[in-house]
Scaffold this motif. Structure first.
Motif, PDB file in Angstrom:
ATOM      1  N   UNK A  64      37.000  37.573  40.149  1.00 58.31           N
ATOM      2  CA  UNK A  64      36.392  38.601  39.297  1.00 58.31           C
ATOM      3  C   UNK A  64      36.936  39.956  39.741  1.00 58.31           C
ATOM      4  N   UNK A  65      37.703  40.598  38.878  1.00 56.37           N
ATOM      5  CA  UNK A  65      38.231  41.918  39.221  1.00 56.37           C
ATOM      6  C   UNK A  65      37.272  42.972  38.667  1.00 56.37           C
ATOM      7  N   UNK A  66      36.605  43.671  39.584  1.00 59.43           N
ATOM      8  CA  UNK A  66      35.513  44.566  39.209  1.00 59.43           C
ATOM      9  C   UNK A  66      36.025  45.995  38.927  1.00 59.43           C
ATOM     10  N   UNK A  67      37.046  46.100  38.086  1.00 64.08           N
ATOM     11  CA  UNK A  67      37.537  47.410  37.651  1.00 64.08           C
ATOM     12  C   UNK A  67      38.604  48.041  38.521  1.00 64.08           C
ATOM     13  N   UNK A  68      39.372  48.925  37.895  1.00 67.01           N
ATOM     14  CA  UNK A  68      40.454  49.660  38.556  1.00 67.01           C
ATOM     15  C   UNK A  68      41.495  48.739  39.200  1.00 67.01           C
ATOM     16  N   UNK A  69      41.785  47.635  38.529  1.00 61.41           N
ATOM     17  CA  UNK A  69      42.798  46.701  39.019  1.00 61.41           C
ATOM     18  C   UNK A  69      44.189  47.311  38.947  1.00 61.41           C
ATOM     19  N   UNK A 105      37.129  46.349  33.343  1.00 61.53           N
ATOM     20  CA  UNK A 105      37.873  47.597  33.470  1.00 61.53           C
ATOM     21  C   UNK A 105      37.009  48.644  34.173  1.00 61.53           C
ATOM     22  N   UNK A 106      37.714  49.584  34.812  1.00 66.44           N
ATOM     23  CA  UNK A 106      37.033  50.701  35.472  1.00 66.44           C
ATOM     24  C   UNK A 106      37.563  51.995  34.887  1.00 66.44           C
ATOM     25  N   UNK A 107      37.327  53.101  35.556  1.00 62.84           N
ATOM     26  CA  UNK A 107      37.784  54.380  35.010  1.00 62.84           C
ATOM     27  C   UNK A 107      39.298  54.550  35.084  1.00 62.84           C
ATOM     28  N   UNK A 108      39.946  53.892  36.036  1.00 63.82           N
ATOM     29  CA  UNK A 108      41.397  54.036  36.139  1.00 63.82           C
ATOM     30  C   UNK A 108      42.175  53.074  35.241  1.00 63.82           C
ATOM     31  N   UNK A 109      41.498  52.143  34.620  1.00 62.37           N
ATOM     32  CA  UNK A 109      42.181  51.323  33.599  1.00 62.37           C
ATOM     33  C   UNK A 109      41.302  51.169  32.362  1.00 62.37           C
ATOM     34  N   UNK A 110      40.644  52.272  32.030  1.00 59.32           N
ATOM     35  CA  UNK A 110      39.770  52.350  30.857  1.00 59.32           C
ATOM     36  C   UNK A 110      40.529  52.022  29.556  1.00 59.32           C
ATOM     37  N   UNK A 143      36.419  43.173  29.963  1.00 59.46           N
ATOM     38  CA  UNK A 143      35.052  43.530  29.582  1.00 59.46           C
ATOM     39  C   UNK A 143      34.556  44.649  30.491  1.00 59.46           C
ATOM     40  N   UNK A 144      33.499  45.321  30.072  1.00 60.56           N
ATOM     41  CA  UNK A 144      32.963  46.400  30.900  1.00 60.56           C
ATOM     42  C   UNK A 144      32.080  45.844  32.011  1.00 60.56           C
ATOM     43  N   UNK A 160      29.438  45.428  37.479  1.00 53.79           N
ATOM     44  CA  UNK A 160      30.172  46.434  36.722  1.00 53.79           C
ATOM     45  C   UNK A 160      30.922  47.323  37.720  1.00 53.79           C
ATOM     46  N   UNK A 161      31.902  48.064  37.231  1.00 55.28           N
ATOM     47  CA  UNK A 161      32.716  48.855  38.151  1.00 55.28           C
ATOM     48  C   UNK A 161      31.903  49.913  38.910  1.00 55.28           C
ATOM     49  N   UNK A 162      30.996  50.572  38.191  1.00 57.64           N
ATOM     50  CA  UNK A 162      30.112  51.526  38.875  1.00 57.64           C
ATOM     51  C   UNK A 162      30.397  52.987  38.575  1.00 57.64           C
TER      52      UNK A 162
END
Ligand SMILES: [Mn+2]
Length: 317
Positions: A64-69, A105-110, A143-144, A160-162
């Motif tokens: 599970x990649x929790x954002x900003x991958x 996705x996170x803020x760096x790969x929105x 997904x978010x 979620x990414x946070x």
């Protein structure tokens, strides 16, 4: 206040996935795969990360990649990211083929929020080494957030990414993106550290984590985030805030493993034996803790007889 309503909204729309006491999940966030230039902070850790990924693949974990991958603020074109780290993408593709890949996705790969963008840039790329177009992650869906729901107890884990509700990283993400893309990137290449990033900013970390604790006081789920780059496993079962940490720390990478009903914080780093042999070491940093013990909807009640879930700011790693 804004953060709470954002989090509630994301929570209510999160994709539900069932798990049980035989499931194996590894939560990894803030990999920030870049273009392998001097501003690519993932570069120094790529072998450690690749080795860890292989371990989880062979050991039947769901990744599970929790954002900003992927670092798409500094690197505009995913093509460069792919070319720099193709071995990693090939391995992620194997997880995908086994139906063991969950991408947030996170803020760096929105950008990945847009299915058309993900389809265009994440499913195939030109491989300059092979001189041909090749598949990256065919059919991948970003997904978010997700909600892991226990098959029998219905216990929930919200992932979620946070960055949600953090103004400059959420609603105004395009403004931060522009600054990073056109100004910061060049300073970064010169070796200057970004002090406004939650990684190095004590106040900001505090604020984000505070909102998360506030959310937890109103909800019974466990919460797993990334974004702050601060790894965290709670000190007690009254606290349900978990953080994966990141993959760009100079000392190595951290992640959360959940397997057979237990959750633990682990690290992967380079170590050496007595004879000088260098190797990659997996270390248990904290835990394991029993997932079911965090189930407040079962035994917590609504009158706070579990104690008033003090948000301890101490003891964080
Ligand atoms: Mn982030």
């Amino acid at each position: 206040v804004r953060t709470l309503s954002r989090l509630n909204d994301v929570y209510s729309k999160a994709k539900e996935i069932e798990f049980d006491n035989h499931s194996k999940y590894v939560f990894v966030a803030d990999v920030h795969r870049g273009d392998n230039s001097s501003s690519d902070e993932f570069g120094p850790n790529k072998n450690i990360y690749y080795h860890a990924l292989q371990y989880y693949y062979q050991d039947d974990f769901t990744y599970v990649e929790v954002g900003d991958g992927d670092e798409l603020w500094e690197t505009k074109n995913i093509q460069y990211v792919y070319t720099s780290h193709s071995a990693v993408f090939n391995l992620l593709q194997k997880f995908q083929e086994d139906n063991r890949l969950i991408m947030l996705y996170g803020n760096h790969n929105m950008q990945m929020k847009n299915p058309a963008y993900a389809e265009k840039y994440m499913t195939s790329a030109y491989d300059s080494f092979l001189g041909d177009d090749i598949d990256i992650l065919p059919g991948v869906e970003f997904v978010e957030a997700i909600k892991l729901v226990h098959r029998e107890t219905r216990q929930e884990i919200f992932v979620c990414h946070g960055h949600q509700g953090d103004l400059g990283n959420d609603q105004l993400w395009w403004l931060s993106y522009g600054l990073v893309r056109h100004v910061w990137r060049y300073l970064h290449k010169l070796g200057i550290k970004y002090m406004a990033s939650p990684t190095h900013n004590k106040y900001k970390q505090h604020k984000t984590e505070k909102s998360h604790h506030k959310w937890l006081r109103q909800n019974s789920a466990m919460l797993i985030c990334g974004h702050t780059h601060r790894p965290r496993l709670p000190n007690s079962y009254d606290d349900r805030y978990f953080n994966t940490g990141c993959c760009i720390h100079p000392r190595g990478i951290t992640c959360l493993e959940m397997s057979y009903g237990e959750i633990a914080l682990v690290s992967w780093s380079v170590s050496s034996r007595r004879d000088g042999m260098v190797y990659i070491k997996r270390e248990l940093l904290k835990g394991p803790m029993t997932v079911e013990e965090f189930n407040k909807s079962n035994n917590g009640g609504t009158h706070g007889n579990q104690g008033n879930s003090q948000t301890s700011e101490t003891g964080q790693l």
